[in-house]
Design a protein around this motif. Structure first.
Motif, PDB file in Angstrom:
ATOM      1  N   UNK A 188      23.323  16.055  -7.048  1.00 35.61           N
ATOM      2  CA  UNK A 188      23.352  15.684  -8.462  1.00 35.61           C
ATOM      3  C   UNK A 188      22.488  16.635  -9.284  1.00 35.61           C
ATOM      4  N   UNK A 189      21.333  17.014  -8.759  1.00 39.39           N
ATOM      5  CA  UNK A 189      20.443  17.927  -9.483  1.00 39.39           C
ATOM      6  C   UNK A 189      21.111  19.281  -9.667  1.00 39.39           C
ATOM      7  N   UNK A 190      21.746  19.789  -8.602  1.00 34.74           N
ATOM      8  CA  UNK A 190      22.419  21.085  -8.713  1.00 34.74           C
ATOM      9  C   UNK A 190      23.606  21.011  -9.672  1.00 34.74           C
ATOM     10  N   UNK A 191      24.292  19.880  -9.671  1.00 31.38           N
ATOM     11  CA  UNK A 191      25.460  19.741 -10.535  1.00 31.38           C
ATOM     12  C   UNK A 191      25.090  19.794 -12.005  1.00 31.38           C
ATOM     13  N   UNK A 192      23.926  19.265 -12.349  1.00 29.83           N
ATOM     14  CA  UNK A 192      23.495  19.280 -13.756  1.00 29.83           C
ATOM     15  C   UNK A 192      22.622  20.501 -14.053  1.00 29.83           C
ATOM     16  N   UNK A 193      22.566  21.422 -13.040  1.00 32.53           N
ATOM     17  CA  UNK A 193      21.789  22.653 -13.175  1.00 32.53           C
ATOM     18  C   UNK A 193      20.314  22.369 -13.502  1.00 32.53           C
ATOM     19  N   UNK A 194      19.802  21.351 -12.854  1.00 29.80           N
ATOM     20  CA  UNK A 194      18.390  21.029 -13.049  1.00 29.80           C
ATOM     21  C   UNK A 194      17.542  21.667 -11.978  1.00 29.80           C
ATOM     22  N   UNK A 195      16.258  21.456 -12.066  1.00 25.36           N
ATOM     23  CA  UNK A 195      15.317  21.996 -11.093  1.00 25.36           C
ATOM     24  C   UNK A 195      14.916  20.893 -10.121  1.00 25.36           C
ATOM     25  N   UNK A 196      15.004  21.193  -8.850  1.00 27.00           N
ATOM     26  CA  UNK A 196      14.585  20.205  -7.861  1.00 27.00           C
ATOM     27  C   UNK A 196      13.075  20.073  -7.867  1.00 27.00           C
ATOM     28  N   UNK A 197      12.601  18.904  -7.436  1.00 28.26           N
ATOM     29  CA  UNK A 197      11.162  18.699  -7.325  1.00 28.26           C
ATOM     30  C   UNK A 197      10.608  19.570  -6.212  1.00 28.26           C
ATOM     31  N   UNK A 198       9.408  20.061  -6.407  1.00 29.47           N
ATOM     32  CA  UNK A 198       8.773  20.866  -5.367  1.00 29.47           C
ATOM     33  C   UNK A 198       8.576  20.047  -4.107  1.00 29.47           C
ATOM     34  N   UNK A 199       8.694  20.712  -2.948  1.00 29.28           N
ATOM     35  CA  UNK A 199       8.505  20.017  -1.682  1.00 29.28           C
ATOM     36  C   UNK A 199       7.069  19.523  -1.565  1.00 29.28           C
ATOM     37  N   UNK A 200       6.931  18.262  -1.140  1.00 30.78           N
ATOM     38  CA  UNK A 200       5.604  17.663  -1.028  1.00 30.78           C
ATOM     39  C   UNK A 200       4.845  18.267   0.151  1.00 30.78           C
ATOM     40  N   UNK A 201       3.509  18.262   0.035  1.00 22.96           N
ATOM     41  CA  UNK A 201       2.679  18.809   1.114  1.00 22.96           C
ATOM     42  C   UNK A 201       2.799  17.975   2.383  1.00 22.96           C
ATOM     43  N   UNK A 202       3.029  16.659   2.216  1.00 21.35           N
ATOM     44  CA  UNK A 202       3.259  15.834   3.402  1.00 21.35           C
ATOM     45  C   UNK A 202       4.517  16.338   4.103  1.00 21.35           C
ATOM     46  N   UNK A 203       4.498  16.291   5.436  1.00 19.10           N
ATOM     47  CA  UNK A 203       5.634  16.830   6.182  1.00 19.10           C
ATOM     48  C   UNK A 203       6.910  16.078   5.827  1.00 19.10           C
ATOM     49  N   UNK A 204       7.893  16.762   5.245  1.00 21.91           N
ATOM     50  CA  UNK A 204       9.138  16.092   4.902  1.00 21.91           C
ATOM     51  C   UNK A 204      10.037  15.991   6.127  1.00 21.91           C
ATOM     52  N   UNK A 205      10.910  15.019   6.129  1.00 22.61           N
ATOM     53  CA  UNK A 205      11.877  14.889   7.214  1.00 22.61           C
ATOM     54  C   UNK A 205      12.924  15.982   7.095  1.00 22.61           C
ATOM     55  N   UNK A 206      13.302  16.552   8.217  1.00 18.99           N
ATOM     56  CA  UNK A 206      14.327  17.595   8.218  1.00 18.99           C
ATOM     57  C   UNK A 206      15.654  17.018   7.741  1.00 18.99           C
ATOM     58  N   UNK A 207      16.478  17.877   7.184  1.00 20.87           N
ATOM     59  CA  UNK A 207      17.838  17.498   6.823  1.00 20.87           C
ATOM     60  C   UNK A 207      18.713  17.798   8.034  1.00 20.87           C
ATOM     61  N   UNK A 208      19.294  16.766   8.622  1.00 24.03           N
ATOM     62  CA  UNK A 208      20.008  16.898   9.890  1.00 24.03           C
ATOM     63  C   UNK A 208      21.488  16.622   9.700  1.00 24.03           C
ATOM     64  N   UNK A 209      22.299  17.511  10.260  1.00 25.78           N
ATOM     65  CA  UNK A 209      23.751  17.416  10.152  1.00 25.78           C
ATOM     66  C   UNK A 209      24.382  17.595  11.521  1.00 25.78           C
ATOM     67  N   UNK A 210      25.530  16.945  11.707  1.00 29.70           N
ATOM     68  CA  UNK A 210      26.358  17.204  12.869  1.00 29.70           C
ATOM     69  C   UNK A 210      27.514  18.071  12.405  1.00 29.70           C
ATOM     70  N   UNK A 211      27.585  19.288  12.928  1.00 33.77           N
ATOM     71  CA  UNK A 211      28.559  20.264  12.463  1.00 33.77           C
ATOM     72  C   UNK A 211      29.490  20.673  13.595  1.00 33.77           C
ATOM     73  N   UNK A 212      30.749  20.898  13.238  1.00 32.77           N
ATOM     74  CA  UNK A 212      31.734  21.348  14.202  1.00 32.77           C
ATOM     75  C   UNK A 212      32.328  20.195  14.973  1.00 32.77           C
ATOM     76  N   UNK A 213      33.155  20.519  15.939  1.00 33.70           N
ATOM     77  CA  UNK A 213      33.792  19.499  16.765  1.00 33.70           C
ATOM     78  C   UNK A 213      33.962  20.028  18.181  1.00 33.70           C
ATOM     79  N   UNK A 214      34.168  19.105  19.113  1.00 30.69           N
ATOM     80  CA  UNK A 214      34.355  19.495  20.501  1.00 30.69           C
ATOM     81  C   UNK A 214      33.127  20.195  21.057  1.00 30.69           C
ATOM     82  N   UNK A 215      33.365  21.255  21.821  1.00 33.85           N
ATOM     83  CA  UNK A 215      32.270  21.981  22.438  1.00 33.85           C
ATOM     84  C   UNK A 215      31.450  22.774  21.430  1.00 33.85           C
ATOM     85  N   UNK A 216      32.016  22.990  20.246  1.00 33.27           N
ATOM     86  CA  UNK A 216      31.294  23.758  19.224  1.00 33.27           C
ATOM     87  C   UNK A 216      30.403  22.870  18.374  1.00 33.27           C
TER      88      UNK A 216
END
Length: 521
Positions: free
Chosen positions: A318-346
């Motif tokens: 939503x932030x990118x769509x409205x061409x806004x600025x994202x909030x700076x990353x907090x000093x506390x360790x943020x959770x990784x952004x995790x994705x499942x990509x591909x299918x089968x053996x890939x």
């Protein structure tokens, strides 16, 4: 004389009766022996059923500690042949010996009272019969002792044979599990997206809604081979390949929730490195949008690996769509952004780490960047607005049109040097890794005359611009010395009018994740 004759005749008659009795006495003795033997064997069978199956207090020895979940380090029942079988064998032997002694003692005592001490008839009749029964009891005790010893020995052999088979099977399955993890590149551990530690094996929660007990290590072993029985009697699969990945995995270090399919598929760690306000978060958001847009157009499938990533992605999009600025990353360790990509053996589980820029310039903070040990592809976000030469190449009027507050206040050379030193200290294999240099804020650059004739889609062109225009030759050469392969990209983490990510993001994403195969090795 008459009495003498009568007593003589009675003696002869008694002797004759005894002789006749001796002919049938062995049968009586054998019958009593068989009776006692059968009684003792039946008692042993009842003890076995009571100890192994019924498990009531009547068939338990109180001085032996029971195998119960509350007495175990794990909230689970011991696998039968990893302790309880041996304990049941001991219990059965002790109870059988106790009842053997009691039954034999009772049989001899009853025979003595009935035929010797307090007979109900003449002792001349009861004593021979009692002696015969004594012989039968002795034979029965000896026979029963031999048979029970054989049964106990057979029971012992079966228990230890089953224990050996079960333990060998469990060890083999654990070895197979380790081999599968090694084949997936996970033998050093799985990455926790919350605390960044390498988890040798996750903890798992019991799937029963009313239980939720936490199990430390559910692999085949003392608490189960193919299945583990929780204290609530619910069952958990013991291997990732047999379904444990469907359970909720938990990090043993921070107790954070692990991503879906952790351990089931290979993992790719993609750290995004850069100084404060260099554009890391926006770049990551644009990379995620690029992946999902490609999947929507028929490319490799992409889905969120946890609810936290899904929630954050909607905000970033939503932030990118409205061409806004994202909030700076907090000093506390943020959770990784995790994705499942591909299918089968890939198919891959991809963790994209976006860490606050301050952690790359403070030694006491960089120790938290543990994910660098397993990464083989890095993204370094270089903000050209943070370089003094950039501003010196603009006229006063051109400088006035730009917002200096958008520039990163940290020199990219400082960030790179500090971060590489940290990675080396953490045993990061930089010489075996690749580096993607994302020259950020290309949407600003292309409106400036400094870009000149440099093409936005070529690594050599981007490198030449950094060296010739911004004077970052030392930085470029340092990157190429530290990493096995380095590519340079102009990137604009913005969206177009039709809400698609800028085309400059596609080459970066494709190179980092392996031309659609999502393989960062």
């Amino acid at each position: 004389m008459t009495e003498l004759l009568m007593y003589t005749l009675l003696g002869v008659l008694y002797a004759a009766v005894l002789v006749l009795y001796l002919a049938v006495a062995p049968l009586i003795a054998v019958g009593r022996a068989l009776g006692l033997t059968g009684q003792l064997l039946w008692l042993h069978c009842r003890v076995l059923v009571g100890v192994v199956h019924r498990r009531t207090p009547e068939y338990q020895i109180q001085r032996l500690p029971p195998y119960r979940p509350e007495n175990e380090p794990e909230p689970a029942h011991r696998q039968y042949f990893h302790g309880p079988a041996t304990r049941d064998l001991r219990t059965a032997c002790l109870l059988t010996m106790s009842r053997f002694r009691r039954t034999v003692s009772h049989s001899f005592t009853a025979t003595n009272v009935q035929y010797f001490a307090q007979p109900s008839a003449s002792r001349m009749a009861t004593v021979p019969f009692g002696l015969t029964l004594y012989v039968g009891l002795v034979l029965g005790v000896g026979t029963a002792a031999v048979l029970l010893a054989f049964l106990v020995l057979l029971h012992t052999l079966l228990v230890y044979l089953a224990q050996g088979v079960v333990r060998i099977t469990a060890g083999t399955l654990r070895a197979v599990d380790r081999a599968v993890l090694r084949a997936k590149g996970l033998h050093h551990g799985m990455v926790c997206p919350q605390c960044y530690e390498l988890v040798e094996y996750p903890q798992y929660e019991c799937p029963d809604e009313g239980c939720r007990r936490r199990h430390q290590d559910i692999r085949p072993g003392r608490y189960g081979v193919l299945k583990r029985r929780c204290a609530c009697r619910g069952k958990l699969p013991t291997l990732i390949m047999t379904g444990s990945h469907r359970l909720q995995g938990i990090c043993p270090y921070c107790e954070g929730l692990l991503s879906d399919s952790t351990g089931l598929v290979p993992e790719t760690v993609l750290p995004i490195v850069g100084g404060t306000a260099a554009g890391k978060t926006q770049l990551m958001a644009a990379m995620l949008m690029t992946l999902f847009d490609a999947a929507a157009r028929g490319g490799p499938p992409a889905r969120f690996a946890d609810r936290d990533t899904a929630a954050k992605y909607e905000v970033l999009r939503e932030v990118l769509s409205i061409r806004g600025n994202t909030l700076g990353t907090q000093r506390a360790l943020p959770r990784a952004h995790s994705l499942l990509l591909g299918k089968g053996r890939a198919r891959r589980l991809v963790h994209i780490f976006d860490t606050a820029g301050e952690r790359f310039t403070n030694l006491e903070d960089t120790d938290a960047l543990r994910y660098a040990r397993t990464a083989r592809t890095f993204v370094f976000v270089l903000d050209p607005l943070s370089v003094t030469a950039f501003w010196q190449g603009l006229s006063t009027d051109q400088q006035a049109l730009l917002d200096r507050s958008l520039a990163s206040p940290v020199d990219p050379e400082l960030v790179f040097n500090q971060s590489t030193q940290t990675m080396k200290r953490m045993n990061g294999a930089l010489t075996q890794s690749r580096l993607a240099v994302a020259v950020s804020k290309y949407d600003v650059l292309r409106r400036q005359p400094l870009l000149g004739d440099h093409r936005p889609d070529g690594s050599e062109s981007a490198r030449a611009w950094l060296v010739d225009v911004l004077g970052l030759g030392n930085l470029a050469r340092a990157m190429e010395m530290e990493f096995r392969e380095v590519r340079f990209f102009f990137t604009a983490a913005v969206t177009t009018e039709d809400e698609r990510v800028d085309d400059s993001m596609v080459p970066l994403v494709d190179w980092c994740l392996g031309s659609g195969r999502y393989d960062a090795t």
